[in-house]
Write a protein that holds these residues in place. Sequence first.
Motif, PDB file in Angstrom:
ATOM      1  N   LYS A  29     -15.616   0.141   4.416  1.00 25.65           N
ATOM      2  CA  LYS A  29     -14.358  -0.615   4.357  1.00 25.65           C
ATOM      3  C   LYS A  29     -14.048  -0.928   2.905  1.00 25.65           C
ATOM      4  O   LYS A  29     -14.955  -1.204   2.107  1.00 25.65           O
ATOM      5  CB  LYS A  29     -14.491  -1.919   5.142  1.00 25.65           C
ATOM      6  N   CYS A  30     -12.780  -0.894   2.545  1.00 27.24           N
ATOM      7  CA  CYS A  30     -12.345  -1.419   1.254  1.00 27.24           C
ATOM      8  C   CYS A  30     -10.947  -2.002   1.431  1.00 27.24           C
ATOM      9  O   CYS A  30     -10.241  -1.674   2.386  1.00 27.24           O
ATOM     10  CB  CYS A  30     -12.389  -0.369   0.143  1.00 27.24           C
ATOM     11  N   ASN A  31     -10.587  -2.889   0.547  1.00 25.73           N
ATOM     12  CA  ASN A  31      -9.272  -3.520   0.585  1.00 25.73           C
ATOM     13  C   ASN A  31      -8.407  -2.937  -0.528  1.00 25.73           C
ATOM     14  O   ASN A  31      -8.899  -2.621  -1.608  1.00 25.73           O
ATOM     15  CB  ASN A  31      -9.395  -5.034   0.420  1.00 25.73           C
ATOM     16  N   ILE A  32      -7.121  -2.826  -0.227  1.00 27.95           N
ATOM     17  CA  ILE A  32      -6.173  -2.304  -1.191  1.00 27.95           C
ATOM     18  C   ILE A  32      -4.938  -3.197  -1.195  1.00 27.95           C
ATOM     19  O   ILE A  32      -4.516  -3.680  -0.144  1.00 27.95           O
ATOM     20  CB  ILE A  32      -5.806  -0.835  -0.876  1.00 27.95           C
ATOM     21  N   ALA A  47      -4.335  -4.799   2.510  1.00 27.90           N
ATOM     22  CA  ALA A  47      -4.676  -4.099   3.739  1.00 27.90           C
ATOM     23  C   ALA A  47      -6.092  -3.553   3.659  1.00 27.90           C
ATOM     24  O   ALA A  47      -6.614  -3.298   2.579  1.00 27.90           O
ATOM     25  CB  ALA A  47      -3.688  -2.953   3.980  1.00 27.90           C
ATOM     26  N   ALA A  48      -6.701  -3.382   4.819  1.00 28.42           N
ATOM     27  CA  ALA A  48      -8.040  -2.806   4.905  1.00 28.42           C
ATOM     28  C   ALA A  48      -7.939  -1.303   5.125  1.00 28.42           C
ATOM     29  O   ALA A  48      -7.046  -0.828   5.829  1.00 28.42           O
ATOM     30  CB  ALA A  48      -8.808  -3.444   6.059  1.00 28.42           C
ATOM     31  N   MET A  49      -8.849  -0.580   4.505  1.00 29.13           N
ATOM     32  CA  MET A  49      -8.991   0.859   4.746  1.00 29.13           C
ATOM     33  C   MET A  49     -10.402   1.057   5.297  1.00 29.13           C
ATOM     34  O   MET A  49     -11.373   0.577   4.710  1.00 29.13           O
ATOM     35  CB  MET A  49      -8.790   1.659   3.452  1.00 29.13           C
ATOM     36  N   PHE A  70       0.015  -3.553  11.799  1.00 28.65           N
ATOM     37  CA  PHE A  70      -0.021  -5.014  11.695  1.00 28.65           C
ATOM     38  C   PHE A  70      -0.438  -5.573  13.052  1.00 28.65           C
ATOM     39  O   PHE A  70       0.126  -5.197  14.085  1.00 28.65           O
ATOM     40  CB  PHE A  70       1.365  -5.559  11.333  1.00 28.65           C
ATOM     41  N   SER A  71      -1.409  -6.471  13.046  1.00 26.05           N
ATOM     42  CA  SER A  71      -1.844  -7.097  14.293  1.00 26.05           C
ATOM     43  C   SER A  71      -2.197  -8.555  14.023  1.00 26.05           C
ATOM     44  O   SER A  71      -2.451  -8.951  12.885  1.00 26.05           O
ATOM     45  CB  SER A  71      -3.035  -6.349  14.895  1.00 26.05           C
ATOM     46  N   TYR A  80      -4.646 -15.350  12.876  1.00 30.36           N
ATOM     47  CA  TYR A  80      -4.849 -14.518  11.695  1.00 30.36           C
ATOM     48  C   TYR A  80      -4.060 -13.228  11.844  1.00 30.36           C
ATOM     49  O   TYR A  80      -3.890 -12.713  12.946  1.00 30.36           O
ATOM     50  CB  TYR A  80      -6.334 -14.171  11.528  1.00 30.36           C
ATOM     51  N   GLN A  81      -3.604 -12.688  10.722  1.00 31.52           N
ATOM     52  CA  GLN A  81      -2.936 -11.398  10.726  1.00 31.52           C
ATOM     53  C   GLN A  81      -3.824 -10.392  10.010  1.00 31.52           C
ATOM     54  O   GLN A  81      -4.374 -10.676   8.946  1.00 31.52           O
ATOM     55  CB  GLN A  81      -1.587 -11.457  10.022  1.00 31.52           C
ATOM     56  N   ASP A  82      -3.963  -9.225  10.605  1.00 34.26           N
ATOM     57  CA  ASP A  82      -4.724  -8.134  10.009  1.00 34.26           C
ATOM     58  C   ASP A  82      -3.770  -6.998   9.695  1.00 34.26           C
ATOM     59  O   ASP A  82      -2.867  -6.700  10.479  1.00 34.26           O
ATOM     60  CB  ASP A  82      -5.797  -7.625  10.970  1.00 34.26           C
ATOM     61  N   ILE A  83      -3.981  -6.352   8.554  1.00 33.55           N
ATOM     62  CA  ILE A  83      -3.211  -5.171   8.180  1.00 33.55           C
ATOM     63  C   ILE A  83      -4.207  -4.052   7.938  1.00 33.55           C
ATOM     64  O   ILE A  83      -5.123  -4.186   7.124  1.00 33.55           O
ATOM     65  CB  ILE A  83      -2.358  -5.412   6.915  1.00 33.55           C
ATOM     66  N   LEU A  84      -4.041  -2.942   8.656  1.00 27.85           N
ATOM     67  CA  LEU A  84      -4.935  -1.802   8.568  1.00 27.85           C
ATOM     68  C   LEU A  84      -4.154  -0.585   8.125  1.00 27.85           C
ATOM     69  O   LEU A  84      -3.110  -0.259   8.695  1.00 27.85           O
ATOM     70  CB  LEU A  84      -5.580  -1.537   9.930  1.00 27.85           C
TER      71      LEU A  84
END
Length: 92
Positions: A29-32, A47-49, A70-71, A80-84
């Motif tokens: 995992k990494c964040n961008i 967002a997470a990759m 977006f979830s 919480y909001q997650d962006i993938l």
Amino acid sequence: METKIMRVVQQGEAFAVQSQKTESGQTMKCNIMLQELGGKYENQYVAAMLGNTAGCRFSPGDLVAVTMRFSTREYNGAHYQDILVTDIAKIK
């Protein structure tokens, strides 16, 4: 989901996280951080990759075509909001 052209602001290093979806029990995992085009005050997203996508490296200022999911979720009464990032490609 829709695909947008965005500018890379920064990207973190990839690290291993637990995953129930892989045989090994781990995935990368990494964040961008991405910014919409139009100026320095445009919307930005962190967002997470995951998986193979986490191994893709981008430099600040790179233009990318990106599709994000977006979830939202609830945990202990907080939301919480997650962006993938589901797909990402550098534009030459």
